[in-house]
Scaffold this motif. Structure first.
Motif, PDB file in Angstrom:
ATOM      1  N   THR A  60     -24.632  96.974   6.845  1.00  0.00           N
ATOM      2  CA  THR A  60     -25.150  95.855   7.634  1.00  0.00           C
ATOM      3  C   THR A  60     -25.243  96.256   9.099  1.00  0.00           C
ATOM      4  O   THR A  60     -26.265  96.032   9.753  1.00  0.00           O
ATOM      5  N   ALA A  61     -24.199  96.873   9.614  1.00  0.00           N
ATOM      6  CA  ALA A  61     -24.163  97.277  11.026  1.00  0.00           C
ATOM      7  C   ALA A  61     -25.217  98.335  11.332  1.00  0.00           C
ATOM      8  O   ALA A  61     -25.777  98.361  12.436  1.00  0.00           O
ATOM      9  N   ASN A  62     -25.512  99.197  10.368  1.00  0.00           N
ATOM     10  CA  ASN A  62     -26.481 100.283  10.560  1.00  0.00           C
ATOM     11  C   ASN A  62     -27.898  99.903  10.140  1.00  0.00           C
ATOM     12  O   ASN A  62     -28.776 100.776  10.117  1.00  0.00           O
ATOM     13  N   TYR A  63     -28.103  98.654   9.756  1.00  0.00           N
ATOM     14  CA  TYR A  63     -29.416  98.191   9.305  1.00  0.00           C
ATOM     15  C   TYR A  63     -29.945  99.058   8.167  1.00  0.00           C
ATOM     16  O   TYR A  63     -31.125  99.385   8.117  1.00  0.00           O
ATOM     17  N   SER A  64     -29.055  99.421   7.247  1.00  0.00           N
ATOM     18  CA  SER A  64     -29.470 100.289   6.137  1.00  0.00           C
ATOM     19  C   SER A  64     -29.262  99.622   4.778  1.00  0.00           C
ATOM     20  O   SER A  64     -29.045 100.299   3.787  1.00  0.00           O
ATOM     21  N   LEU A  65     -29.337  98.305   4.744  1.00  0.00           N
ATOM     22  CA  LEU A  65     -29.192  97.595   3.478  1.00  0.00           C
ATOM     23  C   LEU A  65     -30.402  97.864   2.585  1.00  0.00           C
ATOM     24  O   LEU A  65     -31.534  97.937   3.052  1.00  0.00           O
ATOM     25  N   ALA A  66     -30.141  97.998   1.307  1.00  0.00           N
ATOM     26  CA  ALA A  66     -31.226  98.152   0.336  1.00  0.00           C
ATOM     27  C   ALA A  66     -31.885  96.788   0.108  1.00  0.00           C
ATOM     28  O   ALA A  66     -31.309  95.743   0.432  1.00  0.00           O
ATOM     29  N   ASP A  67     -33.067  96.813  -0.471  1.00  0.00           N
ATOM     30  CA  ASP A  67     -33.738  95.556  -0.796  1.00  0.00           C
ATOM     31  C   ASP A  67     -32.827  94.709  -1.686  1.00  0.00           C
ATOM     32  O   ASP A  67     -32.260  95.207  -2.659  1.00  0.00           O
ATOM     33  N   GLY A  68     -32.699  93.451  -1.325  1.00  0.00           N
ATOM     34  CA  GLY A  68     -31.885  92.522  -2.114  1.00  0.00           C
ATOM     35  C   GLY A  68     -30.425  92.460  -1.704  1.00  0.00           C
ATOM     36  O   GLY A  68     -29.725  91.536  -2.098  1.00  0.00           O
ATOM     37  N   GLU A  69     -29.951  93.440  -0.928  1.00  0.00           N
ATOM     38  CA  GLU A  69     -28.563  93.394  -0.459  1.00  0.00           C
ATOM     39  C   GLU A  69     -28.458  92.430   0.712  1.00  0.00           C
ATOM     40  O   GLU A  69     -29.314  92.405   1.589  1.00  0.00           O
ATOM     41  N   ARG A  70     -27.374  91.668   0.716  1.00  0.00           N
ATOM     42  CA  ARG A  70     -27.160  90.693   1.781  1.00  0.00           C
ATOM     43  C   ARG A  70     -26.225  91.258   2.840  1.00  0.00           C
ATOM     44  O   ARG A  70     -25.364  92.078   2.553  1.00  0.00           O
ATOM     45  N   GLU A  71     -26.391  90.765   4.056  1.00  0.00           N
ATOM     46  CA  GLU A  71     -25.517  91.186   5.143  1.00  0.00           C
ATOM     47  C   GLU A  71     -24.073  90.755   4.874  1.00  0.00           C
ATOM     48  O   GLU A  71     -23.834  89.646   4.394  1.00  0.00           O
ATOM     49  N   LEU A  72     -23.144  91.640   5.203  1.00  0.00           N
ATOM     50  CA  LEU A  72     -21.724  91.327   5.127  1.00  0.00           C
ATOM     51  C   LEU A  72     -21.109  91.778   6.446  1.00  0.00           C
ATOM     52  O   LEU A  72     -21.220  92.950   6.825  1.00  0.00           O
ATOM     53  N   GLN A  73     -20.520  90.851   7.162  1.00  0.00           N
ATOM     54  CA  GLN A  73     -19.941  91.101   8.476  1.00  0.00           C
ATOM     55  C   GLN A  73     -18.418  91.195   8.374  1.00  0.00           C
ATOM     56  O   GLN A  73     -17.832  90.625   7.454  1.00  0.00           O
ATOM     57  N   PRO A  74     -17.779  91.859   9.337  1.00  0.00           N
ATOM     58  CA  PRO A  74     -16.307  91.894   9.338  1.00  0.00           C
ATOM     59  C   PRO A  74     -15.678  90.501   9.299  1.00  0.00           C
ATOM     60  O   PRO A  74     -14.640  90.301   8.671  1.00  0.00           O
ATOM     61  N   LYS A  75     -16.314  89.532   9.930  1.00  0.00           N
ATOM     62  CA  LYS A  75     -15.776  88.168   9.935  1.00  0.00           C
ATOM     63  C   LYS A  75     -15.823  87.512   8.553  1.00  0.00           C
ATOM     64  O   LYS A  75     -15.172  86.502   8.315  1.00  0.00           O
ATOM     65  N   ASP A  76     -16.598  88.095   7.635  1.00  0.00           N
ATOM     66  CA  ASP A  76     -16.761  87.521   6.304  1.00  0.00           C
ATOM     67  C   ASP A  76     -15.648  87.909   5.336  1.00  0.00           C
ATOM     68  O   ASP A  76     -15.588  87.368   4.231  1.00  0.00           O
ATOM     69  N   VAL A  77     -14.818  88.873   5.716  1.00  0.00           N
ATOM     70  CA  VAL A  77     -13.756  89.343   4.822  1.00  0.00           C
ATOM     71  C   VAL A  77     -12.419  89.391   5.566  1.00  0.00           C
ATOM     72  O   VAL A  77     -12.383  89.492   6.791  1.00  0.00           O
ATOM     73  N   ALA A  78     -11.361  89.313   4.811  1.00  0.00           N
ATOM     74  CA  ALA A  78     -10.016  89.505   5.362  1.00  0.00           C
ATOM     75  C   ALA A  78      -9.216  90.284   4.321  1.00  0.00           C
ATOM     76  O   ALA A  78      -9.076  89.847   3.187  1.00  0.00           O
ATOM     77  N   PHE A  79      -8.767  91.461   4.702  1.00  0.00           N
ATOM     78  CA  PHE A  79      -7.948  92.297   3.822  1.00  0.00           C
ATOM     79  C   PHE A  79      -6.487  92.152   4.245  1.00  0.00           C
ATOM     80  O   PHE A  79      -6.173  92.278   5.434  1.00  0.00           O
ATOM     81  N   HIS A  80      -5.632  91.898   3.266  1.00  0.00           N
ATOM     82  CA  HIS A  80      -4.198  91.795   3.528  1.00  0.00           C
ATOM     83  C   HIS A  80      -3.450  92.736   2.589  1.00  0.00           C
ATOM     84  O   HIS A  80      -3.875  92.964   1.455  1.00  0.00           O
ATOM     85  N   SER A  81      -2.324  93.238   3.053  1.00  0.00           N
ATOM     86  CA  SER A  81      -1.423  93.986   2.174  1.00  0.00           C
ATOM     87  C   SER A  81      -0.074  93.296   2.193  1.00  0.00           C
ATOM     88  O   SER A  81       0.280  92.615   3.155  1.00  0.00           O
ATOM     89  N   VAL A  82       0.651  93.470   1.089  1.00  0.00           N
ATOM     90  CA  VAL A  82       2.006  92.933   0.989  1.00  0.00           C
ATOM     91  C   VAL A  82       2.938  94.105   0.745  1.00  0.00           C
ATOM     92  O   VAL A  82       2.725  94.894  -0.181  1.00  0.00           O
ATOM     93  N   THR A  83       3.949  94.234   1.590  1.00  0.00           N
ATOM     94  CA  THR A  83       4.948  95.285   1.434  1.00  0.00           C
ATOM     95  C   THR A  83       6.332  94.650   1.415  1.00  0.00           C
ATOM     96  O   THR A  83       6.522  93.527   1.894  1.00  0.00           O
ATOM     97  N   VAL A  84       7.282  95.387   0.867  1.00  0.00           N
ATOM     98  CA  VAL A  84       8.666  94.918   0.815  1.00  0.00           C
ATOM     99  C   VAL A  84       9.443  95.638   1.914  1.00  0.00           C
ATOM    100  O   VAL A  84       9.471  96.863   1.965  1.00  0.00           O
ATOM    101  N   GLU A  85      10.059  94.862   2.788  1.00  0.00           N
ATOM    102  CA  GLU A  85      10.863  95.418   3.875  1.00  0.00           C
ATOM    103  C   GLU A  85      12.200  95.915   3.332  1.00  0.00           C
ATOM    104  O   GLU A  85      12.581  95.613   2.191  1.00  0.00           O
ATOM    105  N   SER A  86      12.926  96.672   4.141  1.00  0.00           N
ATOM    106  CA  SER A  86      14.218  97.241   3.709  1.00  0.00           C
ATOM    107  C   SER A  86      15.241  96.166   3.363  1.00  0.00           C
ATOM    108  O   SER A  86      16.120  96.385   2.538  1.00  0.00           O
ATOM    109  N   ASP A  87      15.091  94.976   3.951  1.00  0.00           N
ATOM    110  CA  ASP A  87      16.026  93.885   3.647  1.00  0.00           C
ATOM    111  C   ASP A  87      15.557  93.030   2.469  1.00  0.00           C
ATOM    112  O   ASP A  87      16.151  92.018   2.141  1.00  0.00           O
ATOM    113  N   GLY A  88      14.456  93.449   1.827  1.00  0.00           N
ATOM    114  CA  GLY A  88      13.942  92.734   0.666  1.00  0.00           C
ATOM    115  C   GLY A  88      12.901  91.682   0.989  1.00  0.00           C
ATOM    116  O   GLY A  88      12.306  91.102   0.082  1.00  0.00           O
ATOM    117  N   ALA A  89      12.680  91.425   2.263  1.00  0.00           N
ATOM    118  CA  ALA A  89      11.685  90.431   2.658  1.00  0.00           C
ATOM    119  C   ALA A  89      10.277  90.972   2.426  1.00  0.00           C
ATOM    120  O   ALA A  89      10.026  92.166   2.559  1.00  0.00           O
TER     121      ALA A  89
END
Length: 123
Positions: free
Chosen positions: A62-91
């Motif tokens: 999307t940022a490079n204007y290189s989408l193929a025909d039929g592909e829709r724009e996807l912006q960073p604001k459209d997604v949110a990636f989260h990870s879950v880790t366990v801390e040393s105290d178990g939290a």
């Protein structure tokens, strides 16, 4: 959630499917999430690097204007990636990993995830 949207929650859609199908799922998820005619807020719990890389690649294209025909724009604001880790105290620690317009994470992903991303992103 945006008013007027539907909420869809999917847990591990990649389970027991071939990586090529996971790529297809990533494309389907990106398409569904960017459909302006029927907006959807998606919560996706996945361990699939393939699905995540498809979404990151769509942002970069999307940022490079290189989408193929039929592909829709996807912006960073459209997604949110989260990870879950366990801390040393178990939290549990929930961490947001912001994405830039290049389709790169602004913060490192823990535990060695995405080591293969270069191969997929630059094919």
């Amino acid at each position: 959630m945006v008013p007027g949207t539907s909420l869809v929650a999917i847990e591990q859609p990649e389970l027991h499917v071939h990586p090529s199908v996971q790529v297809g799922l990533g494309k389907l998820i990106a398409e569904a999430a960017t459909d302006n005619d029927s907006p959807i807020t998606m919560i996706l719990e996945t361990h699939s690097e393939h699905i995540a890389l498809v979404l990151l690649r769509q942002i970069e294209k999307t940022a490079n204007y290189s989408l193929a025909d039929g592909e829709r724009e996807l912006q960073p604001k459209d997604v949110a990636f989260h990870s879950v880790t366990v801390e040393s105290d178990g939290a549990l620690r929930l961490q947001l990993h912001e994405v830039n317009a290049r389709g790169d994470f602004e913060t490192p992903w823990p535990g060695g995830f995405f080591d293969e991303r270069g191969k997929v992103l630059f094919e």
